[in-house]
Scaffold this motif. Structure first.
Motif, PDB file in Angstrom:
ATOM      1  N   TRP A 167      11.348 -10.538   5.025  1.00 43.10           N
ATOM      2  CA  TRP A 167      10.569 -11.565   5.338  1.00 43.10           C
ATOM      3  C   TRP A 167      11.555 -12.767   5.267  1.00 43.10           C
ATOM      4  N   LYS A 168      12.817 -12.874   5.243  1.00 42.39           N
ATOM      5  CA  LYS A 168      13.509 -14.741   5.698  1.00 42.39           C
ATOM      6  C   LYS A 168      14.120 -13.992   7.285  1.00 42.39           C
ATOM      7  N   ALA A 169      14.478 -12.634   6.845  1.00 40.49           N
ATOM      8  CA  ALA A 169      14.928 -12.199   8.534  1.00 40.49           C
ATOM      9  C   ALA A 169      13.668 -12.343   9.607  1.00 40.49           C
ATOM     10  N   GLY A 170      12.518 -12.576   9.338  1.00 35.05           N
ATOM     11  CA  GLY A 170      11.593 -12.639  10.104  1.00 35.05           C
ATOM     12  C   GLY A 170      10.645 -11.197  10.334  1.00 35.05           C
ATOM     13  N   VAL A 171      10.920 -10.471   9.348  1.00 39.00           N
ATOM     14  CA  VAL A 171      10.103  -9.226   9.391  1.00 39.00           C
ATOM     15  C   VAL A 171       8.847  -9.697   8.761  1.00 39.00           C
ATOM     16  N   ASP A 172       7.450  -9.868   9.895  1.00 39.82           N
ATOM     17  CA  ASP A 172       6.003  -9.184   9.175  1.00 39.82           C
ATOM     18  C   ASP A 172       5.584  -7.940   8.742  1.00 39.82           C
ATOM     19  N   VAL A 173       6.183  -6.869   9.019  1.00 40.88           N
ATOM     20  CA  VAL A 173       5.599  -5.718   8.071  1.00 40.88           C
ATOM     21  C   VAL A 173       6.806  -4.818   7.625  1.00 40.88           C
ATOM     22  N   LEU A 174       6.477  -3.701   6.715  1.00 39.03           N
ATOM     23  CA  LEU A 174       8.287  -3.392   6.580  1.00 39.03           C
ATOM     24  C   LEU A 174       7.672  -1.911   5.872  1.00 39.03           C
ATOM     25  N   CYS A 175       7.997  -0.837   6.135  1.00 35.89           N
ATOM     26  CA  CYS A 175       8.077   0.379   5.590  1.00 35.89           C
ATOM     27  C   CYS A 175       9.289   0.849   4.891  1.00 35.89           C
ATOM     28  N   PHE A 176       8.919   0.699   3.024  1.00 27.85           N
ATOM     29  CA  PHE A 176       9.266   0.701   2.937  1.00 27.85           C
ATOM     30  C   PHE A 176       9.565   2.133   1.937  1.00 27.85           C
ATOM     31  N   GLY A 177      11.122   2.616   2.313  1.00 29.61           N
ATOM     32  CA  GLY A 177      10.620   4.157   2.023  1.00 29.61           C
ATOM     33  C   GLY A 177      12.214   4.655   0.872  1.00 29.61           C
ATOM     34  N   ALA A 178      11.046   5.791  -0.230  1.00 27.89           N
ATOM     35  CA  ALA A 178      11.682   5.909  -1.185  1.00 27.89           C
ATOM     36  C   ALA A 178      12.409   7.553  -0.817  1.00 27.89           C
ATOM     37  N   THR A 179      11.309   8.333  -0.349  1.00 32.19           N
ATOM     38  CA  THR A 179      11.595   9.407  -0.148  1.00 32.19           C
ATOM     39  C   THR A 179      13.075  10.524  -0.010  1.00 32.19           C
ATOM     40  N   LYS A 180      12.960   9.668   1.140  1.00 35.23           N
ATOM     41  CA  LYS A 180      14.769   9.664   1.196  1.00 35.23           C
ATOM     42  C   LYS A 180      16.108  10.000   0.579  1.00 35.23           C
ATOM     43  N   ASN A 181      15.636   9.653  -0.482  1.00 37.62           N
ATOM     44  CA  ASN A 181      15.758   8.470  -1.909  1.00 37.62           C
ATOM     45  C   ASN A 181      15.537   9.262  -2.779  1.00 37.62           C
ATOM     46  N   PHE A 197       0.588  -1.313   0.405  1.00 35.08           N
ATOM     47  CA  PHE A 197      -0.134  -0.249   0.377  1.00 35.08           C
ATOM     48  C   PHE A 197       0.918   1.587   0.274  1.00 35.08           C
ATOM     49  N   LEU A 198       0.576   2.643  -1.063  1.00 31.23           N
ATOM     50  CA  LEU A 198       1.237   3.299  -0.811  1.00 31.23           C
ATOM     51  C   LEU A 198       1.076   4.644   0.000  1.00 31.23           C
ATOM     52  N   VAL A 199       1.529   5.112   0.419  1.00 30.51           N
ATOM     53  CA  VAL A 199       1.228   6.498   1.428  1.00 30.51           C
ATOM     54  C   VAL A 199       2.591   7.138   1.153  1.00 30.51           C
ATOM     55  N   ALA A 200       2.032   8.542   1.569  1.00 32.09           N
ATOM     56  CA  ALA A 200       3.068   9.873   0.979  1.00 32.09           C
ATOM     57  C   ALA A 200       4.225  10.437   2.260  1.00 32.09           C
ATOM     58  N   THR A 201       4.235   9.662   3.179  1.00 33.73           N
ATOM     59  CA  THR A 201       5.233   9.703   4.431  1.00 33.73           C
ATOM     60  C   THR A 201       5.322   8.852   5.307  1.00 33.73           C
ATOM     61  N   GLY A 202       6.693   9.148   5.858  1.00 33.26           N
ATOM     62  CA  GLY A 202       7.192   7.937   6.237  1.00 33.26           C
ATOM     63  C   GLY A 202       6.574   7.581   7.339  1.00 33.26           C
ATOM     64  N   THR A 203       6.192   9.018   8.549  1.00 30.99           N
ATOM     65  CA  THR A 203       5.537   8.872   9.799  1.00 30.99           C
ATOM     66  C   THR A 203       3.861   7.999   9.724  1.00 30.99           C
ATOM     67  N   ALA A 204       2.850   8.065   8.422  1.00 25.63           N
ATOM     68  CA  ALA A 204       2.343   7.664   8.334  1.00 25.63           C
ATOM     69  C   ALA A 204       2.224   5.925   8.121  1.00 25.63           C
ATOM     70  N   ALA A 205       3.337   5.972   6.967  1.00 23.54           N
ATOM     71  CA  ALA A 205       4.001   4.192   6.728  1.00 23.54           C
ATOM     72  C   ALA A 205       3.781   3.131   8.484  1.00 23.54           C
ATOM     73  N   ASN A 206       4.704   3.630   9.478  1.00 26.26           N
ATOM     74  CA  ASN A 206       5.288   3.466  10.362  1.00 26.26           C
ATOM     75  C   ASN A 206       3.550   3.611  11.175  1.00 26.26           C
ATOM     76  N   SER A 207       2.918   4.250  11.870  1.00 24.85           N
ATOM     77  CA  SER A 207       1.912   4.385  12.321  1.00 24.85           C
ATOM     78  C   SER A 207       1.155   3.531  12.463  1.00 24.85           C
ATOM     79  N   LEU A 208       0.396   3.430  10.799  1.00 20.72           N
ATOM     80  CA  LEU A 208      -0.532   2.879  10.060  1.00 20.72           C
ATOM     81  C   LEU A 208      -0.606   1.364  10.427  1.00 20.72           C
ATOM     82  N   ALA A 209       0.938   1.396  10.103  1.00 21.78           N
ATOM     83  CA  ALA A 209       1.406  -0.251  10.066  1.00 21.78           C
ATOM     84  C   ALA A 209       1.166  -0.869  11.273  1.00 21.78           C
ATOM     85  N   LEU A 210       1.955  -0.101  12.579  1.00 24.31           N
ATOM     86  CA  LEU A 210       1.598  -0.367  13.816  1.00 24.31           C
ATOM     87  C   LEU A 210       0.384  -0.793  13.961  1.00 24.31           C
ATOM     88  N   SER A 211      -0.614   0.484  13.768  1.00 26.97           N
ATOM     89  CA  SER A 211      -2.275   0.642  14.555  1.00 26.97           C
ATOM     90  C   SER A 211      -3.292  -1.253  13.671  1.00 26.97           C
TER      91      SER A 211
END
Length: 340
Positions: free
Chosen positions: A191-205, A54-68
């Motif tokens: 996921w091979k390292a055990g991550v269930d949900v990833l916030c994959f950033g592009a804005t900083k890069n 799912f695409l979102v605009a900010t890292g804060t939104a990505a992290n917060s919604l993923a945690l929720s």
């Protein structure tokens, strides 16, 4: 000479071109467009598995919604004491989880240690109804100190969390920088390292503003589309988020941009050390933390060098953070070193 943050850099030309191309004509709205569908397929290819993105605009939104998605109000998130979700998101994770507790966990150089995690789990898992029970472990890769978890460290921490029936979240605002530095595959660092949900950033890069929330268990993402809508992150013209991400992933642009940033940071770190300037942490990604005197810092500021004065708990020496971006050039690094 801009080393204040990779957020201050512009956008990669390839991404601007993709946006201009997407601006023509008409397209389905709210993420039903063809570009978004292609991005979802491309992410599944890159991560070598079925996933929901799912695409979102900010890292804060990505992290917060993923945690929720994983953490109800009466549960807790274990995270590093310097993590972005704990220090720099103005309570957004607590807001979106409706009050779930963020529990800071220690560890040198921005990384949670197994011993510190075990100690936190022992304490917070006891106490019965009087304590919020941990529901999720959040790991930041690359860390706020510019350091990296090894794949073995990621697997060990994730295994411990899963044994306690906790999910694992990765804040990957600088995922590309970490991946380029470790030289592994996206799957191996997620996921091979055990991550269930990833916030994959592009804005900083190199993007203007787009992040992907990636679920490696699609069943867990069942309600995320509505959470994103409720959180104000469902763009009506979603193709403009997708166009950025598609260009970012095309031809491994994201990794080329990250390698440039990492190489410039490594060059700067080596230059500091050659001049006898100590580093607070190993420069493993695109951030360099250097012990510069107040006089050196003032001189650099006066000469037009942008960076961030920094503090470390218990450290009395003046410190400065330099962040290289995809647009940092060798001439910028050399100019800073000449000034010193």
């Amino acid at each position: 000479m801009h080393f204040g943050s990779d957020n201050t850099s512009g956008a990669a030309p390839e991404i601007i071109e993709a946006l201009a191309k997407a601006a023509g004509g008409y397209s389905a709205s709210y993420g039903s467009d063809e570009i978004t569908k292609r991005v979802e397929a491309r992410l599944a290819e890159i991560f070598e598995c079925e996933l929901s993105a799912f695409l979102v605009a900010t890292g804060t939104a990505a992290n917060s919604l993923a945690l929720s998605t994983y953490v109800p109000p009466h549960r807790a998130v274990l995270c590093h004491e310097e993590s972005h979700i704990h220090v720099d998101e103005c309570g957004a994770p607590e807001f979106f989880t409706h009050g779930a507790k963020l529990v800071p966990v220690g560890g040198e150089a921005g990384r949670i240690t197994r011993a510190a995690l075990e100690e936190a789990l022992t304490f917070w898992s006891s106490g019965g109804v009087h304590r919020q029970q941990p529901a999720l472990l959040s790991l930041t890769q690359q860390s706020e100190a510019g350091t990296l978890y090894s794949l073995d460290e990621l697997r060990a921490l994730s295994t411990l969390a899963h044994e306690k029936d906790m999910a694992v979240h990765m804040d990957g605002a600088r995922f590309a920088n970490a991946l380029a530095a470790l030289g592994c595959t996206p799957a191996e660092m997620s996921w091979k390292a055990g991550v269930d949900v990833l916030c994959f950033g592009a804005t900083k890069n190199g993007a203007l503003g787009v992040e992907a929330v990636i679920f490696f268990d699609s069943e867990k993402a069942r309600d995320f589309a509505r959470l994103r809508k409720r959180g104000g992150q469902l763009f009506s013209k979603g193709r403009f988020l997708a166009a950025q991400m598609e260009a970012y992933l095309e031809g491994d642009l994201w990794l080329r941009l990250a390698r440039q940033a990492n190489e410039m940071a490594a060059l700067l770190a080596a230059g500091f050390q050659e001049k006898g300037i100590a580093l607070a942490y190993p420069a493993e990604g695109n951030e360099v933390f250097a012990f510069l005197s107040k006089e050196q810092q003032r001189a650099l500021f006066k000469a037009g060098v942008q960076f961030a004065p920094w503090d470390i708990a218990g450290e009395n020496r003046p410190l400065a953070r330099f962040v290289a971006s995809f647009s940092t050039e060798k001439a910028d690094v050399e100019a800073v070193l000449r000034l010193l």
